[in-house]
Design a protein around this motif. Structure first.
Motif, mmCIF file in Angstrom:
data_model
loop_
_atom_site.group_PDB
_atom_site.id
_atom_site.type_symbol
_atom_site.label_atom_id
_atom_site.label_comp_id
_atom_site.label_asym_id
_atom_site.label_seq_id
_atom_site.Cartn_x
_atom_site.Cartn_y
_atom_site.Cartn_z
ATOM 1 N N ASP A 106 15.518 18.342 94.012
ATOM 2 C CA ASP A 106 14.203 17.785 94.328
ATOM 3 C C ASP A 106 14.009 17.697 95.839
ATOM 4 O O ASP A 106 12.959 18.081 96.366
ATOM 5 C CB ASP A 106 14.077 16.404 93.690
ATOM 6 N N ARG A 158 8.778 16.749 91.134
ATOM 7 C CA ARG A 158 8.969 15.301 91.045
ATOM 8 C C ARG A 158 10.015 15.022 89.967
ATOM 9 O O ARG A 158 10.219 15.837 89.048
ATOM 10 C CB ARG A 158 7.664 14.593 90.703
ATOM 11 N N GLY A 167 6.841 19.325 87.645
ATOM 12 C CA GLY A 167 5.818 19.303 88.683
ATOM 13 C C GLY A 167 4.520 19.903 88.196
ATOM 14 O O GLY A 167 4.459 20.537 87.136
#
Length: 596
Positions: A83, A531, A553
């Motif tokens: 991430d 995310r 995402g």
């Protein structure tokens, strides 16, 4: 629009991943996926942590943890690191989910029903000190065919032949150096020889592959042998056959279930998206394409074994058969394999502390600094060596003094003299030449990314950066205070070039492209980021214990891969540096940190 599956090798969850790992599978795949989205394709980028097999048991023992606890610990660390690096997964999941177990068992059952899984007795390698099965890849010895003294128990990387651990001369465990004990046991095998003709015919249809992948795979087809797909373990996917599924001492081999993860992750993504059938667009549509990214040590699994499994599940081996409940599945369009990244002349090795973990790197340096190094100097077609001196040079001389300097100088001058993007007057030849060069580089850079030639692609973009810097030096707008109209035209021209370049840099350097977008007065998300979401397992029967993190995402609203005219009058503020210049002292500091 084409459906494009971007499938990344599954990082093993027995420890943090180092920068060599993300150089092989992570950054090149993310560059490709981001570019393909900008070209309007429907991209699905999937992977997850590989969490079964003996290495997890060994790591768990060393930390006093249960296997599920160790896998969960490193799954979370790896998710957080990927991430932070900005890898735009649609779903990064795990192989311990109930959904994955169901998909693996379904594919096994189809292969078994079509006659491509054999049961026979074999000699398995056991650790005398622990009584556990030793994975083939955790046994090393001398190759009986070519004499290479570091051949693994599954294949020789020197001559490419498939091996069994019992074939090795003087075999030793890579875990503790002991000589394995070989015992007779019942196991299941994938009948690879049944796919020799089909694999050869399929490989003949592949064009544009990297030479090392095709040559390596073709060599393997000369000596195909049935390959074991079960092991004496209590940690893994149960074998879905009567008399076997309830056994606690037999599990499917980790490599067999891991490659099925590409399919199971797509199915999981579809289920979580609210359209459980959506996965079929990437796996059953003949027009869909799929690209698999990995390091060269994983070529065999993606160019031979996984295609063989798919052929068998489709009923397309020498024994025929019918597709199972998952239908007829697409084979890989391309296997994109990178070579190895070394560090200061040595092979990465966590056990010998020759390592730079992604997490440690990103604590001290920006993610785009690492992404740039991997793109510009990574192990694309040959091994490459990461050195701190070269990292410093590329960061300071190329990122900071080249691209970053172009952004800061042009925005700063426009903000100081006009407070906004200036209104251009009539363009001169030198202005038109620069704008033509930046417009043309969209095709040049994009075509190279589409061919997975990332080093050449970012090199092409940096040539345009150099051309824009030369334009600034040749026109010298800082000397045009007495001619504001011409000054405004020059600054508008270079700001348009910067805008085009931020689009072209976005697949490589998404974090800094977002910053440049904002420096040019842009609002909203320009380069979407992944995310982390905490989720619960969709199905019972897996090995997850409570909620776990996945990467996902929203990448639907990405900019198009084209030049977009800047709007004169857009307010500009004094810029902040896009990249940080590094002090030369970091070289000695990092080498000392490595040595200590």
């Amino acid at each position: 629009m084409t459906h494009v599956l971007t499938a990344l090798a599954w990082p093993y969850a027995n420890g943090p991943r180092h920068i060599g790992h993300v150089a092989g599978f992570g950054v090149p795949a993310d560059v490709f996926a981001r570019y393909m989205r900008m070209r309007g394709h429907d991209v699905l980028m999937v992977s997850g942590t590989d969490e079964h097999g003996t290495p997890i048991l060994v790591q768990a023992d060393s930390e006093g943890l249960k296997p599920a606890e160790a896998a969960a610990k490193y799954n979370r660390i790896i998710v957080e690191d990927l991430d932070a690096l900005g890898l735009s997964y649609d779903l990064f999941t795990r192989t311990t989910t109930g959904n994955h177990y169901k998909t693996v068992q379904e594919l096994f059952s189809t292969l078994y029903g079509n006659g491509y899984i054999l049961q026979k007795k074999t000699l398995g390698a056991i650790s005398p000190s622990t009584g556990r099965t030793l994975p083939d890849r955790y046994i090393e010895g001398t190759c009986p065919h070519c004499g290479f003294d570091s051949a693994r128990g599954d294949q020789c990387d020197n001559c490419g032949r498939q091996l069994d651990p019992i074939d090795l001369i003087d075999p030793k465990s890579r875990i503790n150096g002991e000589t394995p004990k070989f015992v007779e046991e019942d196991h299941f095998f994938l009948d690879l020889p049944a796919f020799a003709d089909a694999l050869n015919a399929w490989l003949d249809t592949r064009t544009g592959w990297r030479t090392n992948v095709v040559r390596f795979t073709k060599n393997l087809l000369d000596d195909l042998q049935p390959r074991p797909i079960s092991r004496d373990l209590d940690w893994g996917v149960p074998i879905p056959l009567d008399g076997w599924v309830e056994r606690k001492d037999k599990r499917l081999y980790v490599w067999f279930d891991a490659v099925i993860g590409y399919l199971s992750a797509t199915i999981e993504w579809a289920r979580r998206s609210g359209d459980p059938e959506a996965w079929k667009k990437w796996w059953q549509d003949p027009e869909a394409v799929s690209y698999y990214f990995m390091g060269k040590d994983n070529i065999v699994f993606h160019s031979e074994i996984w295609p063989a499994m798919l052929l068998g599940a489709n009923g397309e081996g020498s024994g025929g058969g019918e597709p199972g409940a998952l239908g007829k599945l697409n084979l890989p369009t391309e296997v994109v394999s990178s070579e190895f990244l070394t560090m200061e002349g040595k092979q990465f090795s966590s056990s010998r502390r020759v390592v730079i973990y992604v997490r440690d790197f990103l604590e001290r340096y920006s993610p785009d600094a690492l992404r740039y190094y991997i793109c510009a100097a990574g192990p694309e077609n040959q091994d490459s060596d990461f050195t701190w001196a070269e990292f410093l040079r590329r960061n300071n001389d190329e990122l900071v003094a080249g691209w970053g300097n172009l952004v800061n100088r042009s925005v700063a001058m426009a903000a100081k003299n006009f407070g906004a993007v200036p209104e251009p007057g009539e363009l001169e030849e030198i202005d038109r030449e620069l704008l033509a060069a930046t417009a043309a580089s969209f095709d040049a850079v994009g075509d190279l990314i589409g061919q997975n030639k990332v080093r050449a692609a970012i090199g092409e973009a940096m040539k345009t950066v150099a051309a824009a810097n030369k334009y600034l030096a040749d026109t010298a707008p800082w000397k045009m205070k007495e001619d504001p109209k011409r000054q405004g035209t020059v600054l508008y021209t270079v700001l348009q070039a910067v805008s085009d370049l931020k689009t072209q840099m976005s697949p490589f350097l998404p974090h800094s492209s977002q910053k440049v977008h904002e420096l040019l007065g842009g609002t909203g998300v320009f380069a979407p980021m992944p995310r982390i979401e905490e989720v619960a397992d969709l199905d019972e029967g897996g090995a997850t214990d409570g909620p776990y993190p996945v990467l996902t995402g929203d990448y639907a609203d990405v900019p198009k891969w084209e030049s977009v005219p800047l709007a004169p009058g857009t307010p500009l503020d004094k810029p902040v540096p896009v990249f940080a210049k590094l002090d030369p002292s970091i070289v000695d500091e990092e080498i000392e940190r490595l040595n200590s």
